[in-house]
Design a protein around this motif. Structure first.
Motif, PDB file in Angstrom:
ATOM      1  N   GLN A 124       0.034  52.795  40.814  1.00 32.93           N
ATOM      2  CA  GLN A 124       1.182  53.066  39.947  1.00 32.93           C
ATOM      3  C   GLN A 124       1.824  54.402  40.315  1.00 32.93           C
ATOM      4  N   ASN A 144       4.884  42.800  36.538  1.00 34.22           N
ATOM      5  CA  ASN A 144       3.564  43.330  36.838  1.00 34.22           C
ATOM      6  C   ASN A 144       3.174  42.955  38.244  1.00 34.22           C
ATOM      7  N   VAL A 192      -0.186  47.464  36.774  1.00 35.45           N
ATOM      8  CA  VAL A 192       0.657  48.198  37.710  1.00 35.45           C
ATOM      9  C   VAL A 192       2.042  47.576  37.650  1.00 35.45           C
ATOM     10  N   ARG A 193       2.998  48.316  37.166  1.00 41.41           N
ATOM     11  CA  ARG A 193       4.328  47.767  36.956  1.00 41.41           C
ATOM     12  C   ARG A 193       5.314  48.290  37.981  1.00 41.41           C
TER      13      ARG A 193
END
Lengths: 473, 304
Positions: free
Chosen positions: B6, B138, B147-148
């Motif tokens: 991320q 995602n 984790v976007r």
């Protein structure tokens, strides 16, 4: 003389067009908070923009006309613009009155400039003018000094004036200190305020936490700042001009950020308050004496007056500034001072002649830092409160502007520049935000029209051959 | 691992913005050997023009985000370019041939003036930009941590990559690029051979300003808030990026921007966010001391 109006009109129109492109969004659409969830809305300012563009068009036309030799019509035009600016005419905002009037002033100056310069040169060429000029350069500094010493005894010395005088002298001192680095050694230092901050925090912390007095801490603060100068300067001083400028800027910001974030040590953004002021032989300046101390008014047997403290501060900073000046003047005559100037002119040649550039620069950097440290501890003692806010980049820029405007290396130039840049804006406090705008523009204009400063003094202090026999930039 | 990914995604986004600003520094330095101190302010003005542009779009009822972004992008580029041109014309051209520090000082003056000008006409309060693009998806989930990647981040990276590619092509293939490289090597000789040096230098400032405006727009969209002071810090960081990558080198500017983004985001993510700017400044100092030519720069030989 052929005056080609169409091309002038075209030129002025082009300038106005550029101004329109610059202003259309930034000036034309003022974003204002509406306070609801939609956030922003527009406040249209097109009338302001239009007036400004017309002014710019007329101004540009006037400049081209002067260049073509039509001086007096342009002066008339300028006077007319001043008239419009000063009139009760309803322009969309107060600032535009200033804008139009200043444009007019500029045109008038531009119009009479060739004539004024011719007259001045002619006047300076006559025997009386020559004698006056020489006496002026010789005695002007002394006259200023006498005026500065006598100032508190004149009727003009009310609280406002004294406050301003102390402020100006602080900047004069800082300017003289930075002049060693920038003017003599030719090192562009954009982080000078860091050393000022070191001095200020040294005094603030030592006095509030360890109870040390101003006079004890003053040399310590200077040493501390010089030490910082050496530690920071040592690795970076071999860099070239503009890289050095950016690194010093980086150091300045690092020190400010550390002061801001190291809350345990510096109390962070809240700053340090109730810093004791300087004492006179152990006596304090206040109406009622603190425990175990004596007030100055008791010691001298005079009635208490709030101004006494200011006058005392005034003399301290005057003395500190004079020490800085005297020190610089003496240093210039020592080998190291000569090496500074030589280094400024040509580093490669110096290296070839056996001058150690790093050490030489380091002395200039450390000495400049030391004076900033003195000034910083004075600042803390005067304000009685300091916070990292006072040591932002803009302060460095102001001090640099003073040195540059004064003419790098000129001591008297720094005084004039400090009075101009600090005194005038403070006096016209109601100009408010406009003064920083004017300040930035002034920096540009000075660089464009007088890149050597008000008093151009880049002559080396000593010369092998007399001036004019070749060599030199 | 998820946290790291991320942070990496965030860092690349930020690095792209810094890289776009850094190109302006690097090109100007390459051609006239001077730091354009006012470049950060041009970036800030680009952000303001974008803000006003988005507001105009919403008043005109342009609902589609891609159309609005494209319109605002062109608008911000065009009008910030005028600022770039004006900065060169006012603060650099009259001082070409003056002593070395003169343009730097006048550029500091321009920088102070522009900051206060925007503060005066637009107000000192931070301006919320609103959300133009929202949503995302995602990428993967691990350790209960999603984790976007937001659409915005993709837009930022894509815009940056496209502009970079276009720019590299411009420098390598077009006659403008050839003229720029000629001026970079020897301004006098280029002038003798018929290159219009004034025009080339102006165009360099204009192009740099246009890219800074794009960065300003992306910054506005990414952070959602701007004020008149953003140019100072972003400018110094982007300059650090340019120096880190090797000033004068286009890929270096991009690489430097990416690295500054990484340093800043990871420092904030793993150590302390208060000192992230100190970390960046420290990198600047260290690079200048130990490798003043940067990662991809050519060593400069001083001629007497």
């Amino acid at each position: 003389m052929g005056v080609r109006f169409p091309s002038m009109l075209k030129d002025a129109a082009l300038t106005a067009f550029v101004a329109a492109a610059l202003g259309i969004f930034i000036v034309g659409f003022r974003t204002v908070d509406v306070g609801s969830r939609t956030g922003l809305s527009f406040d249209y300012q097109f009338a302001d923009l239009a007036v400004a563009i017309v002014t710019i068009f007329v101004g540009r036309l006037g400049l081209s006309l002067t260049a073509a030799g039509l001086r007096w019509p342009v002066v008339a035009l300028g006077v007319a613009m001043i008239g419009v600016g000063a009139s009760q005419l309803k322009l969309p905002s107060g600032f535009l009155h200033w804008f139009v009037a200043l444009g007019g002033v500029m045109l008038v100056i531009r119009g009479i400039w060739p004539w004024a310069r011719g007259t001045m040169t002619a006047a300076a060429g006559t025997p009386t003018g020559l004698a006056l000029g020489q006496a002026g350069t010789k005695w002007f500094g002394w006259l200023l000094l006498v005026a500065a010493v006598l100032l508190p005894f004149t009727p003009a010395a009310d609280q406002k004036t004294m406050d301003l005088a102390v402020l100006i002298l602080t900047y004069v001192m800082l300017g003289w200190g930075l002049n060693i680095v920038v003017g003599l050694a030719g090192l562009l230092d954009l982080g000078y305020v860091a050393f000022y901050a070191v001095g200020a925090y040294s005094y603030a912390l030592l006095s509030t936490q360890h109870g040390l007095g101003f006079w004890t801490v003053l040399p310590l603060a200077g040493m501390m700042a010089a030490l910082f100068g050496i530690v920071l300067g040592f690795p970076v001083l071999r860099l070239r001009g503009d890289y050095l400028a950016i690194v010093t800027l980086g150091f300045g910001e690092i020190i400010r950020l550390v002061l801001l974030n190291w809350v345990d040590f510096t109390n962070g953004p809240a700053g340090i308050g109730s810093i004791p002021g300087p004492t006179l032989f152990g006596a304090v300046f206040s109406e009622t004496p603190p425990a175990g101390k004596q007030t100055v008014s008791e010691m001298l047997g005079i009635t208490f007056d709030g101004n006494h403290r200011l006058i005392f501060l005034y003399y301290i900073i005057l003395m500190l500034a004079l020490i800085t000046n005297l020190f610089t003047q003496r240093m210039r005559r020592l080998p190291v001072g000569r090496a500074w100037e030589a280094l400024r002119e040509d580093e490669t040649a110096c290296r070839a002649l056996g001058i150690n550039p790093t050490n030489t620069k380091l002395t200039a950097f450390a000495i400049g830092a030391m004076f900033a440290g003195f000034a910083g501890s004075f600042f803390a003692a005067k304000q009685r409160f300091i916070s990292p806010e006072s040591f932002a980049f803009i302060e460095s820029a102001i001090i640099l502007a003073i040195v540059v405007l004064g003419g790098m290396g000129s001591q008297i130039g720094v005084v004039l520049a400090a009075v101009l840049l600090i005194g005038l804006p403070e006096w016209f406090r109601d100009l408010g935000n406009y003064r920083m705008l004017a300040f930035g523009l002034a920096m540009v204009l000075i660089m464009v029209f007088r890149p050597r400063g008000l008093i151009a003094d880049r002559q080396p202090s000593v010369r092998l051959h007399p001036a004019g026999s070749g060599g030199g930039p | 691992m998820a946290y790291f990914s991320q942070q990496l995604i965030n860092a690349i986004t930020l690095g792209a913005i810094y890289g776009l600003i850094a190109i302006g520094y690097t090109m100007v330095y390459g051609i006239i050997g001077m730091i354009n101190f006012a470049h950060g302010e041009v970036f800030m003005i680009g952000a303001f023009i974008s803000l006003i542009g988005f507001m105009i779009c919403s008043f005109l009822g342009i609902g589609s985000a891609p159309v609005a972004i494209l319109l605002v992008l062109l608008m911000a580029m065009a009008f910030s370019a005028v600022y770039g041109w004006a900065v060169e014309r006012a603060a650099y051209r009259p001082l070409r041939g003056s002593f070395r520090l003169a343009p730097l000082i006048s550029a500091i003056g321009v920088s102070i003036a522009l900051q206060n000008y925007v503060q005066l006409v637009q107000g000192a309060r931070p301006k919320p930009g609103g959300q133009i693009v929202s949503g995302g998806f995602n990428l993967f989930s691990a350790d209960g941590f999603d984790v976007r990647v937001s659409w915005l981040q993709i837009i930022i990276v894509v815009v940056t990559v496209v502009l970079m590619a276009g720019f590299t092509w411009l420098i390598a293939r077009t006659s403008l690029g050839r003229q720029q490289r000629a001026c970079e090597q020897d301004m006098k000789m280029a002038a003798l051979l018929g290159v219009n040096v004034d025009r080339t230098i102006s165009l360099t400032f204009v192009l740099g300003a246009a890219l800074a405006a794009v960065a300003g727009m992306l910054f506005l969209m990414y952070y959602g808030v701007i004020d008149f002071y953003i140019g100072f810090l972003a400018g110094i960081k982007a300059f650090t990026a340019a120096v880190l990558g090797g000033i004068g080198s286009l890929p270096g500017a991009m690489l430097g921007g990416l690295m500054i983004g990484l340093i800043e985001v990871f420092w904030a993510g793993y150590f302390s966010s208060e000192y992230k700017d100190v970390a960046v400044f420290a990198i600047l100092v260290l690079v200048l001391i130990f490798r003043p030519t940067g990662l991809l720069g050519k060593p400069e030989i001083e001629k007497v």
